[in-house]
Every structure is written in structure tokens, then in C-alpha cells.
Design a protein around this motif. Sequence first.
Motif, PDB file in Angstrom:
ATOM      1  N   ALA A 199      13.873 -27.396  -9.073  1.00 24.45           N
ATOM      2  CA  ALA A 199      13.867 -25.986  -9.476  1.00 24.45           C
ATOM      3  C   ALA A 199      14.235 -25.844 -10.946  1.00 24.45           C
ATOM      4  O   ALA A 199      13.711 -24.981 -11.649  1.00 24.45           O
ATOM      5  CB  ALA A 199      14.837 -25.192  -8.602  1.00 24.45           C
ATOM      6  N   GLU A 200      15.141 -26.698 -11.413  1.00 24.96           N
ATOM      7  CA  GLU A 200      15.558 -26.659 -12.806  1.00 24.96           C
ATOM      8  C   GLU A 200      14.512 -27.266 -13.732  1.00 24.96           C
ATOM      9  O   GLU A 200      14.358 -26.834 -14.881  1.00 24.96           O
ATOM     10  CB  GLU A 200      16.879 -27.410 -12.981  1.00 24.96           C
ATOM     11  N   ARG A 201      13.825 -28.292 -13.241  1.00 26.29           N
ATOM     12  CA  ARG A 201      12.856 -28.984 -14.092  1.00 26.29           C
ATOM     13  C   ARG A 201      11.527 -29.178 -13.358  1.00 26.29           C
ATOM     14  O   ARG A 201      11.129 -30.305 -13.011  1.00 26.29           O
ATOM     15  CB  ARG A 201      13.415 -30.335 -14.550  1.00 26.29           C
ATOM     16  N   PRO A 202      10.791 -28.106 -13.096  1.00 29.18           N
ATOM     17  CA  PRO A 202       9.535 -28.207 -12.338  1.00 29.18           C
ATOM     18  C   PRO A 202       8.477 -29.059 -13.024  1.00 29.18           C
ATOM     19  O   PRO A 202       7.560 -29.561 -12.364  1.00 29.18           O
ATOM     20  CB  PRO A 202       9.081 -26.745 -12.215  1.00 29.18           C
ATOM     21  N   GLU A 203       8.603 -29.263 -14.317  1.00 28.05           N
ATOM     22  CA  GLU A 203       7.616 -30.071 -15.039  1.00 28.05           C
ATOM     23  C   GLU A 203       7.655 -31.541 -14.639  1.00 28.05           C
ATOM     24  O   GLU A 203       6.741 -32.317 -14.972  1.00 28.05           O
ATOM     25  CB  GLU A 203       7.841 -29.945 -16.560  1.00 28.05           C
ATOM     26  N   LEU A 204       8.707 -31.941 -13.876  1.00 31.67           N
ATOM     27  CA  LEU A 204       8.823 -33.345 -13.451  1.00 31.67           C
ATOM     28  C   LEU A 204       8.056 -33.650 -12.173  1.00 31.67           C
ATOM     29  O   LEU A 204       7.995 -34.804 -11.758  1.00 31.67           O
ATOM     30  CB  LEU A 204      10.300 -33.701 -13.243  1.00 31.67           C
ATOM     31  N   GLU A 205       7.463 -32.634 -11.542  1.00 37.54           N
ATOM     32  CA  GLU A 205       6.836 -32.860 -10.235  1.00 37.54           C
ATOM     33  C   GLU A 205       5.772 -33.951 -10.273  1.00 37.54           C
ATOM     34  O   GLU A 205       5.753 -34.848  -9.430  1.00 37.54           O
ATOM     35  CB  GLU A 205       6.233 -31.559  -9.698  1.00 37.54           C
ATOM     36  N   GLY A 206       4.874 -33.886 -11.219  1.00 35.09           N
ATOM     37  CA  GLY A 206       3.812 -34.877 -11.278  1.00 35.09           C
ATOM     38  C   GLY A 206       4.338 -36.282 -11.437  1.00 35.09           C
ATOM     39  O   GLY A 206       3.897 -37.216 -10.747  1.00 35.09           O
ATOM     40  N   ARG A 207       5.288 -36.457 -12.340  1.00 39.03           N
ATOM     41  CA  ARG A 207       5.884 -37.781 -12.560  1.00 39.03           C
ATOM     42  C   ARG A 207       6.666 -38.251 -11.333  1.00 39.03           C
ATOM     43  O   ARG A 207       6.719 -39.449 -11.036  1.00 39.03           O
ATOM     44  CB  ARG A 207       6.788 -37.755 -13.788  1.00 39.03           C
ATOM     45  N   MET A 208       7.264 -37.315 -10.617  1.00 34.22           N
ATOM     46  CA  MET A 208       8.004 -37.664  -9.410  1.00 34.22           C
ATOM     47  C   MET A 208       7.079 -38.250  -8.355  1.00 34.22           C
ATOM     48  O   MET A 208       7.375 -39.271  -7.735  1.00 34.22           O
ATOM     49  CB  MET A 208       8.696 -36.411  -8.863  1.00 34.22           C
ATOM     50  N   TRP A 209       5.919 -37.619  -8.143  1.00 36.78           N
ATOM     51  CA  TRP A 209       4.983 -38.105  -7.132  1.00 36.78           C
ATOM     52  C   TRP A 209       4.306 -39.409  -7.549  1.00 36.78           C
ATOM     53  O   TRP A 209       3.950 -40.234  -6.695  1.00 36.78           O
ATOM     54  CB  TRP A 209       3.920 -37.053  -6.850  1.00 36.78           C
ATOM     55  N   SER A 210       4.104 -39.615  -8.845  1.00 40.22           N
ATOM     56  CA  SER A 210       3.387 -40.816  -9.298  1.00 40.22           C
ATOM     57  C   SER A 210       4.293 -42.038  -9.437  1.00 40.22           C
ATOM     58  O   SER A 210       3.809 -43.140  -9.735  1.00 40.22           O
ATOM     59  CB  SER A 210       2.696 -40.534 -10.635  1.00 40.22           C
ATOM     60  N   MET A 211       5.573 -41.860  -9.225  1.00 39.96           N
ATOM     61  CA  MET A 211       6.541 -42.952  -9.295  1.00 39.96           C
ATOM     62  C   MET A 211       6.175 -44.060  -8.297  1.00 39.96           C
ATOM     63  O   MET A 211       5.905 -43.788  -7.133  1.00 39.96           O
ATOM     64  CB  MET A 211       7.925 -42.373  -8.960  1.00 39.96           C
ATOM     65  N   LYS A 212       6.147 -45.306  -8.735  1.00 38.07           N
ATOM     66  CA  LYS A 212       5.821 -46.421  -7.843  1.00 38.07           C
ATOM     67  C   LYS A 212       7.026 -46.764  -6.969  1.00 38.07           C
ATOM     68  O   LYS A 212       8.157 -46.849  -7.458  1.00 38.07           O
ATOM     69  CB  LYS A 212       5.403 -47.645  -8.657  1.00 38.07           C
ATOM     70  N   ASP A 213       6.763 -46.937  -5.660  1.00 38.31           N
ATOM     71  CA  ASP A 213       7.860 -47.224  -4.739  1.00 38.31           C
ATOM     72  C   ASP A 213       7.432 -48.303  -3.754  1.00 38.31           C
ATOM     73  O   ASP A 213       6.322 -48.834  -3.835  1.00 38.31           O
ATOM     74  CB  ASP A 213       8.300 -45.945  -4.006  1.00 38.31           C
ATOM     75  N   LEU A 214       8.320 -48.624  -2.824  1.00 40.58           N
ATOM     76  CA  LEU A 214       8.074 -49.722  -1.889  1.00 40.58           C
ATOM     77  C   LEU A 214       7.723 -49.259  -0.480  1.00 40.58           C
ATOM     78  O   LEU A 214       7.717 -50.057   0.448  1.00 40.58           O
ATOM     79  CB  LEU A 214       9.314 -50.637  -1.823  1.00 40.58           C
ATOM     80  N   TRP A 215       7.436 -47.968  -0.276  1.00 40.05           N
ATOM     81  CA  TRP A 215       7.096 -47.505   1.066  1.00 40.05           C
ATOM     82  C   TRP A 215       5.828 -48.198   1.559  1.00 40.05           C
ATOM     83  O   TRP A 215       4.820 -48.229   0.860  1.00 40.05           O
ATOM     84  CB  TRP A 215       6.861 -45.999   1.076  1.00 40.05           C
ATOM     85  N   PRO A 216       5.831 -48.770   2.785  1.00 43.01           N
ATOM     86  CA  PRO A 216       4.592 -49.329   3.342  1.00 43.01           C
ATOM     87  C   PRO A 216       3.543 -48.233   3.495  1.00 43.01           C
ATOM     88  O   PRO A 216       3.875 -47.071   3.771  1.00 43.01           O
ATOM     89  CB  PRO A 216       5.028 -49.847   4.719  1.00 43.01           C
ATOM     90  N   GLU A 217       2.286 -48.592   3.343  1.00 42.22           N
ATOM     91  CA  GLU A 217       1.224 -47.579   3.356  1.00 42.22           C
ATOM     92  C   GLU A 217       1.202 -46.785   4.649  1.00 42.22           C
ATOM     93  O   GLU A 217       1.002 -45.558   4.643  1.00 42.22           O
ATOM     94  CB  GLU A 217      -0.142 -48.250   3.133  1.00 42.22           C
ATOM     95  N   TYR A 218       1.419 -47.450   5.796  1.00 42.76           N
ATOM     96  CA  TYR A 218       1.319 -46.748   7.080  1.00 42.76           C
ATOM     97  C   TYR A 218       2.364 -45.650   7.223  1.00 42.76           C
ATOM     98  O   TYR A 218       2.168 -44.692   7.981  1.00 42.76           O
ATOM     99  CB  TYR A 218       1.426 -47.727   8.252  1.00 42.76           C
ATOM    100  N   MET A 219       3.474 -45.740   6.469  1.00 40.25           N
ATOM    101  CA  MET A 219       4.513 -44.710   6.552  1.00 40.25           C
ATOM    102  C   MET A 219       4.035 -43.371   6.008  1.00 40.25           C
ATOM    103  O   MET A 219       4.624 -42.329   6.296  1.00 40.25           O
ATOM    104  CB  MET A 219       5.757 -45.156   5.781  1.00 40.25           C
ATOM    105  N   ALA A 264      12.335 -45.787  -7.820  1.00 43.31           N
ATOM    106  CA  ALA A 264      11.168 -46.456  -8.396  1.00 43.31           C
ATOM    107  C   ALA A 264      11.365 -47.970  -8.398  1.00 43.31           C
ATOM    108  O   ALA A 264      12.479 -48.465  -8.606  1.00 43.31           O
ATOM    109  CB  ALA A 264      10.933 -45.951  -9.817  1.00 43.31           C
ATOM    110  N   THR A 265      10.286 -48.699  -8.194  1.00 43.92           N
ATOM    111  CA  THR A 265      10.376 -50.158  -8.164  1.00 43.92           C
ATOM    112  C   THR A 265      10.932 -50.709  -9.475  1.00 43.92           C
ATOM    113  O   THR A 265      11.640 -51.718  -9.479  1.00 43.92           O
ATOM    114  CB  THR A 265       8.998 -50.780  -7.891  1.00 43.92           C
ATOM    115  N   SER A 266      10.650 -50.038 -10.571  1.00 43.03           N
ATOM    116  CA  SER A 266      11.107 -50.508 -11.884  1.00 43.03           C
ATOM    117  C   SER A 266      12.609 -50.346 -12.078  1.00 43.03           C
ATOM    118  O   SER A 266      13.176 -50.916 -13.013  1.00 43.03           O
ATOM    119  CB  SER A 266      10.375 -49.759 -12.995  1.00 43.03           C
ATOM    120  N   ALA A 267      13.259 -49.558 -11.212  1.00 41.74           N
ATOM    121  CA  ALA A 267      14.679 -49.247 -11.396  1.00 41.74           C
ATOM    122  C   ALA A 267      15.551 -49.786 -10.274  1.00 41.74           C
ATOM    123  O   ALA A 267      16.747 -49.480 -10.215  1.00 41.74           O
ATOM    124  CB  ALA A 267      14.862 -47.740 -11.510  1.00 41.74           C
ATOM    125  N   LEU A 268      14.988 -50.602  -9.379  1.00 41.48           N
ATOM    126  CA  LEU A 268      15.770 -51.143  -8.265  1.00 41.48           C
ATOM    127  C   LEU A 268      16.867 -52.064  -8.790  1.00 41.48           C
ATOM    128  O   LEU A 268      16.726 -52.704  -9.834  1.00 41.48           O
ATOM    129  CB  LEU A 268      14.854 -51.914  -7.307  1.00 41.48           C
TER     130      LEU A 268
END
Length: 254
Positions: free
Chosen positions: A9-29, A118-122
Amino acid sequence: MDLHITTLAERPELEGRMWSMKDLWPEYMMYDPVGWANMGRIVAEFPEYVLVATEAATDGTTGGNVVARGFSVPFQLHAAGRGELPATGWDQVLLWAFSDLRHGRTPDTVSAIEITVATSALGNGISHRMLAALRANTQRLGFSELVAPVRPNGKHLEAAASIHEYAFRTRESDGLPHDPWLRVHVRAGGTVEKVAPASMTVSASVEQWRSWTRLPFDTDGPVEVEGALVPVHCEASRGYAVYVEPNVWVRHAV
């Protein structure tokens, strides 16, 4: 790592970057139908319950890369016919939250939905800090309790083990939970309460499961899949397979 954690709510401009963040969730999840239908709605309708962590820019400002997100939702736990944390965990609390919103019910509890790094920050202890921030945000919003259908992140190494035993297994050295993510929650002040044996369900054709996992799915019975907390039940002769994921309910007084 120097982080800035804010609400969406404070920083709505981060939404796109939030969704594009690379993570380790298995695809089926990504194919649980309740999550598929409602995760985007959290961002749209509960942005004050969404946390985004950015790595501080070199000049100390709040720029930088998005390195974690934390989702939560408000709901009315003590509505008629409820009162208990549900056996259908993650799915059910999402359904309750949006039902309550639609019908104008006043929420009395907040449930965590996910914390993703994010995988880059683990390896930087960010998940601990995001949990603390979710607790603080819950309190800031006027609630006294945060609950969480926790996905115990070591359980996939023992897919055949009983979740009912695993959830309450502790270390001899300090009495803390055996599972690393449950241990983080308890150290933060949470209490392991109960198992949600059917917290999330992914039903799909064997062809879909083959594409997600690169496994044959050609025999009836249990199939152990990388990252899955319990085996996937395969009905190859009927052309489908079902994954029913258990989670563990943890309560946090804030």
C-alpha cells in the motif's frame, strides 16, 4: 543485508518487481485452484497486508532490488461455524478472508499466507526478518493474533513420514522443533498448535504432472516428487494424479 520492508500500500510501484522475483517454488505449487484464483486478489484488495523487502541502494535510499515478499489476509476466525483453525488450512483461510470481505464481516485475526525470498538473497536470514515484520504489521493494523499455516520446509526430505509426528518432533538439545521453518516461528514467539492435513490440493492430469516434474506418472500409487511434502497419489489408469499438502498451524500472539 540492509533491507527496507514496507507494505505494498505504501509502495505500489513495487508490485511488478515483486511478482517477477525469482524463487524456489516448484511449478506444480502454482496450480492449487484456490491460490490461483485468490493470490492476485490479495495484492488488489489487501495491499496493506502485503510486505515487500527491498535491498537498500548504495546511497541508503529505499530503491534497490526486491528480495522478499510476505502475504497475509484478515479474516473472522470466530464467526459462527468456525472458531477452530481449519483442517483445510491455507485454502480455507483464503476462502474465509474473501468471503468475509464480500459480506462485510469484521475480521478478528490475520493469517500469514506466504513468505518468499528471492533466490539471489537466500542465506541472509531474510525469512526471519519478514516473519518479524508480518507480526509487527499485524499489530500495527490493530490485531492481537497472527496465525500461519506453515509449510515445514524440511518435510520434503521425509515425504513418507507422518506429518502428525513430524510437526511435533523436537530437538533433544533445546526442545525446539526439528523442522527449520517451524523452529523460526517458535523462536519468534509462535506456538505449534495442530496439523492442517489438507491445506492445499493440486489435481491434474498425468500429462500435466509429467510436464511439471519430468517423471513418468505411469503407475498407480504414491509418487515422490521433488519438493513435495508427501507423495502425490497417482491414478495412472484413470489419467490423473492428486497432491494433498499438509501444513502446520502456528499461532503468534502479537
